[in-house]
Design a protein around this motif. Sequence first.
Motif, PDB file in Angstrom:
ATOM      1  N   LYS A  77     -38.802  17.634 -46.696  1.00 20.22           N
ATOM      2  CA  LYS A  77     -38.436  19.029 -47.844  1.00 20.22           C
ATOM      3  C   LYS A  77     -38.892  20.286 -46.827  1.00 20.22           C
ATOM      4  O   LYS A  77     -39.682  20.325 -45.826  1.00 20.22           O
ATOM      5  N   ASP A  78     -37.791  21.105 -47.108  1.00 19.92           N
ATOM      6  CA  ASP A  78     -38.041  22.440 -46.469  1.00 19.92           C
ATOM      7  C   ASP A  78     -38.378  22.413 -45.031  1.00 19.92           C
ATOM      8  O   ASP A  78     -39.223  23.207 -44.477  1.00 19.92           O
ATOM      9  N   LEU A  79     -37.523  21.680 -44.295  1.00 21.94           N
ATOM     10  CA  LEU A  79     -37.848  21.527 -42.870  1.00 21.94           C
ATOM     11  C   LEU A  79     -37.050  22.784 -41.924  1.00 21.94           C
ATOM     12  O   LEU A  79     -36.132  23.402 -42.697  1.00 21.94           O
ATOM     13  N   ILE A  80     -37.519  22.843 -40.830  1.00 22.48           N
ATOM     14  CA  ILE A  80     -37.174  23.899 -39.899  1.00 22.48           C
ATOM     15  C   ILE A  80     -36.209  23.172 -38.921  1.00 22.48           C
ATOM     16  O   ILE A  80     -36.689  22.368 -38.071  1.00 22.48           O
ATOM     17  N   LEU A  81     -34.839  23.454 -38.818  1.00 20.91           N
ATOM     18  CA  LEU A  81     -34.125  22.682 -37.908  1.00 20.91           C
ATOM     19  C   LEU A  81     -34.093  23.257 -36.482  1.00 20.91           C
ATOM     20  O   LEU A  81     -34.291  24.432 -36.316  1.00 20.91           O
ATOM     21  N   LEU A  82     -34.258  22.440 -35.595  1.00 25.32           N
ATOM     22  CA  LEU A  82     -34.661  22.809 -34.202  1.00 25.32           C
ATOM     23  C   LEU A  82     -33.351  22.587 -33.469  1.00 25.32           C
ATOM     24  O   LEU A  82     -32.986  23.216 -32.410  1.00 25.32           O
ATOM     25  N   GLY A  83     -32.564  21.567 -33.572  1.00 26.70           N
ATOM     26  CA  GLY A  83     -31.191  21.493 -32.860  1.00 26.70           C
ATOM     27  C   GLY A  83     -30.903  19.849 -32.730  1.00 26.70           C
ATOM     28  O   GLY A  83     -31.421  19.077 -33.619  1.00 26.70           O
ATOM     29  N   LEU A  84     -30.229  19.501 -31.673  1.00 29.13           N
ATOM     30  CA  LEU A  84     -29.650  18.257 -31.758  1.00 29.13           C
ATOM     31  C   LEU A  84     -29.368  17.795 -30.218  1.00 29.13           C
ATOM     32  O   LEU A  84     -29.375  18.610 -29.482  1.00 29.13           O
ATOM     33  N   ALA A  85     -29.603  16.369 -30.232  1.00 28.96           N
ATOM     34  CA  ALA A  85     -29.306  15.767 -28.541  1.00 28.96           C
ATOM     35  C   ALA A  85     -27.953  15.162 -28.669  1.00 28.96           C
ATOM     36  O   ALA A  85     -27.788  14.430 -29.822  1.00 28.96           O
ATOM     37  N   GLY A  86     -27.351  15.091 -27.592  1.00 24.33           N
ATOM     38  CA  GLY A  86     -26.103  14.254 -27.339  1.00 24.33           C
ATOM     39  C   GLY A  86     -26.172  13.475 -26.353  1.00 24.33           C
ATOM     40  O   GLY A  86     -26.732  13.578 -25.088  1.00 24.33           O
ATOM     41  N   MET A  87     -26.271  12.127 -26.700  1.00 26.78           N
ATOM     42  CA  MET A  87     -26.385  11.084 -25.904  1.00 26.78           C
ATOM     43  C   MET A  87     -25.291  10.029 -25.515  1.00 26.78           C
ATOM     44  O   MET A  87     -24.435  10.216 -26.332  1.00 26.78           O
ATOM     45  N   ILE A  88     -25.237   9.620 -24.266  1.00 25.90           N
ATOM     46  CA  ILE A  88     -23.961   8.758 -23.948  1.00 25.90           C
ATOM     47  C   ILE A  88     -24.664   7.333 -23.663  1.00 25.90           C
ATOM     48  O   ILE A  88     -25.533   7.244 -23.081  1.00 25.90           O
ATOM     49  N   ASP A  89     -23.713   6.393 -24.116  1.00 27.00           N
ATOM     50  CA  ASP A  89     -23.950   4.785 -23.862  1.00 27.00           C
ATOM     51  C   ASP A  89     -22.924   4.461 -23.251  1.00 27.00           C
ATOM     52  O   ASP A  89     -21.889   4.127 -24.093  1.00 27.00           O
ATOM     53  N   PRO A  90     -22.583   4.198 -22.089  1.00 24.90           N
ATOM     54  CA  PRO A  90     -21.326   4.054 -21.232  1.00 24.90           C
ATOM     55  C   PRO A  90     -20.999   2.716 -22.065  1.00 24.90           C
ATOM     56  O   PRO A  90     -21.585   1.753 -21.913  1.00 24.90           O
ATOM     57  N   PRO A  91     -19.480   2.351 -21.808  1.00 22.12           N
ATOM     58  CA  PRO A  91     -18.925   1.063 -22.396  1.00 22.12           C
ATOM     59  C   PRO A  91     -19.307   0.184 -21.199  1.00 22.12           C
ATOM     60  O   PRO A  91     -19.407   0.661 -19.949  1.00 22.12           O
ATOM     61  N   ARG A  92     -19.687  -1.162 -21.551  1.00 26.31           N
ATOM     62  CA  ARG A  92     -19.597  -2.110 -20.585  1.00 26.31           C
ATOM     63  C   ARG A  92     -18.364  -2.474 -19.825  1.00 26.31           C
ATOM     64  O   ARG A  92     -17.434  -2.481 -20.474  1.00 26.31           O
ATOM     65  N   GLU A  93     -18.573  -2.504 -18.652  1.00 25.08           N
ATOM     66  CA  GLU A  93     -17.541  -2.773 -17.593  1.00 25.08           C
ATOM     67  C   GLU A  93     -16.513  -4.130 -18.022  1.00 25.08           C
ATOM     68  O   GLU A  93     -15.228  -3.930 -18.210  1.00 25.08           O
ATOM     69  N   GLU A  94     -17.150  -5.024 -18.495  1.00 29.52           N
ATOM     70  CA  GLU A  94     -16.496  -6.305 -18.758  1.00 29.52           C
ATOM     71  C   GLU A  94     -15.884  -6.552 -20.125  1.00 29.52           C
ATOM     72  O   GLU A  94     -15.211  -7.500 -20.387  1.00 29.52           O
ATOM     73  N   VAL A  95     -16.286  -5.513 -21.108  1.00 28.14           N
ATOM     74  CA  VAL A  95     -15.676  -5.674 -22.399  1.00 28.14           C
ATOM     75  C   VAL A  95     -14.371  -5.510 -22.502  1.00 28.14           C
ATOM     76  O   VAL A  95     -13.775  -6.240 -23.348  1.00 28.14           O
ATOM     77  N   LYS A  96     -13.657  -4.591 -22.105  1.00 28.64           N
ATOM     78  CA  LYS A  96     -12.297  -4.262 -22.037  1.00 28.64           C
ATOM     79  C   LYS A  96     -11.568  -5.645 -21.659  1.00 28.64           C
ATOM     80  O   LYS A  96     -10.576  -5.903 -22.523  1.00 28.64           O
ATOM     81  N   ALA A  97     -12.070  -6.298 -20.799  1.00 30.16           N
ATOM     82  CA  ALA A  97     -11.170  -7.470 -20.295  1.00 30.16           C
ATOM     83  C   ALA A  97     -11.291  -8.765 -21.491  1.00 30.16           C
ATOM     84  O   ALA A  97     -10.672  -9.361 -21.902  1.00 30.16           O
ATOM     85  N   SER A  98     -12.465  -8.601 -22.120  1.00 26.14           N
ATOM     86  CA  SER A  98     -12.817  -9.683 -23.181  1.00 26.14           C
ATOM     87  C   SER A  98     -12.131  -9.498 -24.181  1.00 26.14           C
ATOM     88  O   SER A  98     -11.888 -10.357 -24.871  1.00 26.14           O
ATOM     89  N   VAL A  99     -12.015  -7.966 -24.639  1.00 24.25           N
ATOM     90  CA  VAL A  99     -11.322  -7.594 -25.863  1.00 24.25           C
ATOM     91  C   VAL A  99      -9.475  -8.173 -25.742  1.00 24.25           C
ATOM     92  O   VAL A  99      -9.052  -8.817 -26.530  1.00 24.25           O
ATOM     93  N   ASP A 100      -9.459  -7.953 -24.214  1.00 22.96           N
ATOM     94  CA  ASP A 100      -7.667  -8.304 -24.215  1.00 22.96           C
ATOM     95  C   ASP A 100      -7.744  -9.886 -24.136  1.00 22.96           C
ATOM     96  O   ASP A 100      -6.786 -10.420 -24.752  1.00 22.96           O
ATOM     97  N   LYS A 101      -8.710 -10.480 -23.862  1.00 22.36           N
ATOM     98  CA  LYS A 101      -8.824 -11.928 -23.677  1.00 22.36           C
ATOM     99  C   LYS A 101      -8.808 -12.500 -24.904  1.00 22.36           C
ATOM    100  O   LYS A 101      -8.213 -13.508 -25.592  1.00 22.36           O
ATOM    101  N   ALA A 102      -9.568 -11.874 -25.970  1.00 19.13           N
ATOM    102  CA  ALA A 102      -9.645 -12.069 -27.389  1.00 19.13           C
ATOM    103  C   ALA A 102      -8.431 -12.028 -28.058  1.00 19.13           C
ATOM    104  O   ALA A 102      -7.925 -12.802 -28.974  1.00 19.13           O
ATOM    105  N   ARG A 103      -7.642 -10.897 -27.826  1.00 25.12           N
ATOM    106  CA  ARG A 103      -6.453 -10.653 -28.326  1.00 25.12           C
ATOM    107  C   ARG A 103      -5.352 -11.567 -27.996  1.00 25.12           C
ATOM    108  O   ARG A 103      -4.618 -12.088 -29.011  1.00 25.12           O
TER     109      ARG A 103
END
Length: 883
Positions: free
Chosen positions: A503-529
């Motif tokens: 309650k009644d908090l003081i906002l400090l800000g936000l952080a932006g994080m990246i979690d890169p896609p796994r390299e092998e996933v795109k090929a697996s998505v195509d394989k599944a399709r």
Amino acid sequence: MWYSKPIEEVIAELSPDPARGLSEEEAKARLQKYGPNTLKEKKRKSVFQLFIEQLQDWLIYVLLVAVVITLFMGEYIDSIIIMAVVILNAVLGVVQEVKAGNAIEALQKISSPKALVRREGIVKEIDTENIVPGDILILDTGRYVAADARLLDAPNLQVEESSLTGESVPTAKDATALLESQIPLGDRSNSVFMSTLVTYGRGTALVVATGMQTEVGKIASIIGEEVEPKTPLEERLDHLGKMLGKLAIGICVLIFVVALLQGRDLAEMFLISVSLAVASIPEGLAAIVAIVLSIGVTSMSKRNAIIRRLPAVETLGSVNIVCSDKTGTLTQNKMKVVKYFNLDGEVTVEHGEQNTASADATLLAKAFILCSDATYDTDKEEGTGDPTEIALLMLGDDLGLDREALSATSKRQNEYAFDSERKLMSTLIEEDGHYTVYTKGAIDNLLTICTHTREKGQVVPLTEEHRQRYVNATESMSGQALRTLGVAYRPVDAVIAPQEMEKDLILLGLAGMIDPPREEVKASVDKARNAGITSIMITGDHKNTAYAIARELGITDNPGQVTTGQEVDELPKEVFRDRVNNFRVFARVSPEHKVKIVHALKSNGNIVSMTGDGVNDAPSLQAADIGVAMGITGTDVAKGASDMILTDDNFATIVSAIEQGRNIYNNIRKAVLFLLTCNLGEVVAMFITLFIGWEAPLIATQLLWINLLTDTLPAIALGMDPSDPDVMKQQPRAPDESFFAGGAGMRAIGGGLLIGGLTIFGFWYGYYEHGFSPFDDAVPVETLENARTIAFMTLVACQLYYSLALRHPTKSIFQVGVFSNRFLIGAIVLGLLLQLVIIGVPVMQQAFNLQMLDFRGWVTVIILGVVPLVLNELFKVYLRARE
């Protein structure tokens, strides 16, 4: 009793340092003293018990009676052979059961749960079986308690103890409570017990009992053995075996009646009928399926997919929709903060370097660190806890904060644990007598509970302009595929309840994080399709972030296929059910949305796989046809509710598991069709010859030998066939599809009739080359033995060579590779060598009533033996041309 003693006394007795825990040397010594932290497993049956079980079949009893009858008749060799075949068959059955048992035991070890402990001042994850009395357990939401323990601290800790007490409502814990010595188990609020579940809060506890000395261990010691249930696949095959058995017995009875009417030797026909019944019933089906399943599942575990329930292997082949979490499954789960934002502006963070930071930026990083349950060792680059929280700890390092000094001067006094409804977590921290609430979570949710913010080092009221700047910053980061997390704080005068923190908090800000896609996933998505499988991303991230990642992975390239949990809630149930197949990305969803998505997809006839890692994911994992838990980040609850666990948390492993599941099912199908085809060939040959008045082409001992030869090694070798690389070019199998779908049933019948017909022809030729006919009344014994030898060798050769044709329904043996299944080649070579032994060794010749063939006889056997294989290969040419 541990729960009735002061905690200082308990610590003194077990001698640990609560701040550091046991040393590794002391832990090893205690493991030797107390033994592993496991419940005593049910006693495995001895080899002798398994052997006796193999003989407990009424057809075997009839064979044993036949042994006695032949002994009285003076047919000692027949008696010895029948007895030898019975014993050898039982021995092979025992070997198969032991192998299957060992494989499943190995799987259980692979999937053993983990626990967090503090040793030598470091929090680490270890196998629960290595926990010893005196260990310091770290308890957090969603984790099963690994041993009986006395609580050291338990802020807001609640534990679900229904497995022990029967009480369905979670029990609130109090580490400071001192209880009477006779208090009931359910009222021991200062203790936690093995196999119970932490549903809320966190805590640390001192292990006081492990293994069979725990409360659940005491219960386990008085529980009887459980009967392992059969899988649906095994039950279906069991039913098939019984049906075929009844059919075979009916034919054998008919043969005996015909023989009786024809005035044949009843004793001989009794033996032949019983032997044919034994040979024609595929009693090896269940054992072969168990062994193929266990070997296949063990192989899957080596490729990071642990199957917890064997029916999942069968279901995998039917999956046509894979719903996957984003973080860690589609992405690398290596979060790092690359940007942060406050009202001073957006700042890029150089990871691994010292970044200059303003006072407000330093306060932002400090808030993230103190509102975290994660740990991270910078020197070893190892951490425990949520990857997002680890990334926030690393942000503190990058901005120059001393986390060790911060930890030494601050103490957590209370907390409000994260839950999926609030999407927030709060801690109450004491520093030098001052109290501060720190809250982190979704920026949308923080904006609704913050009344102030910091600007240029000063606390100012949060205006609409400020709110819009935070919203714009969030959308900008999300568009760059960054995950955003906000943080706020509030000074307070004293310790307050969790519900009063946000309650009644003081906002400090936000952080932006990246979690890169796994390299092998795109090929697996195509394989599944290509395999007819639709990939769907489900995430709690912002809509823009989710779409950016999904587009990069090839899951979708259409923004219209993206929706949010809020939009799902706004749709009527029927409308959502009708439209659910159009979506490929679900953003900003809660675990409750996951259940709704699964039900909607299944209502459209889809077979759904769903991933999950949290406590609240358990309902959706259970609702899905295949529930997939994360092995690294997954809670014990999620793992317990799942059918499959990914030890690498990787989407590509799900697709690989589906591929392996399809191949395992196909291999089982090959083994089943091989057995049925061979058995049908034997029945056809025997029934037709006896019905038209000929002598039996095979005697009892020969039938039993063939059964022993073809019902074991070749069938198992087919079950271990290498994976078909094109299996993922096929559409998912219908869940109710039978083994005989797609023309397999007709091919089995055709193969059985062909093998039976060739055996009859070989039998006829044996008469013909000696100048006789099977219809002749007076035929020399040598001629009959010659005819039976050709029939016997032809039948075995046909069956062994035909196994090669069953490796693929349309590909030729050259396309799949003649020698690619060395187990099958070995089984065929061994079978042929054994045939040469019993026909070439005089003692064996006499025992089986055989004789050495002449040149024309050998040529006949060789030609007839390859006919089923050649015709099947020609039929495949036709099928490929038609396709």
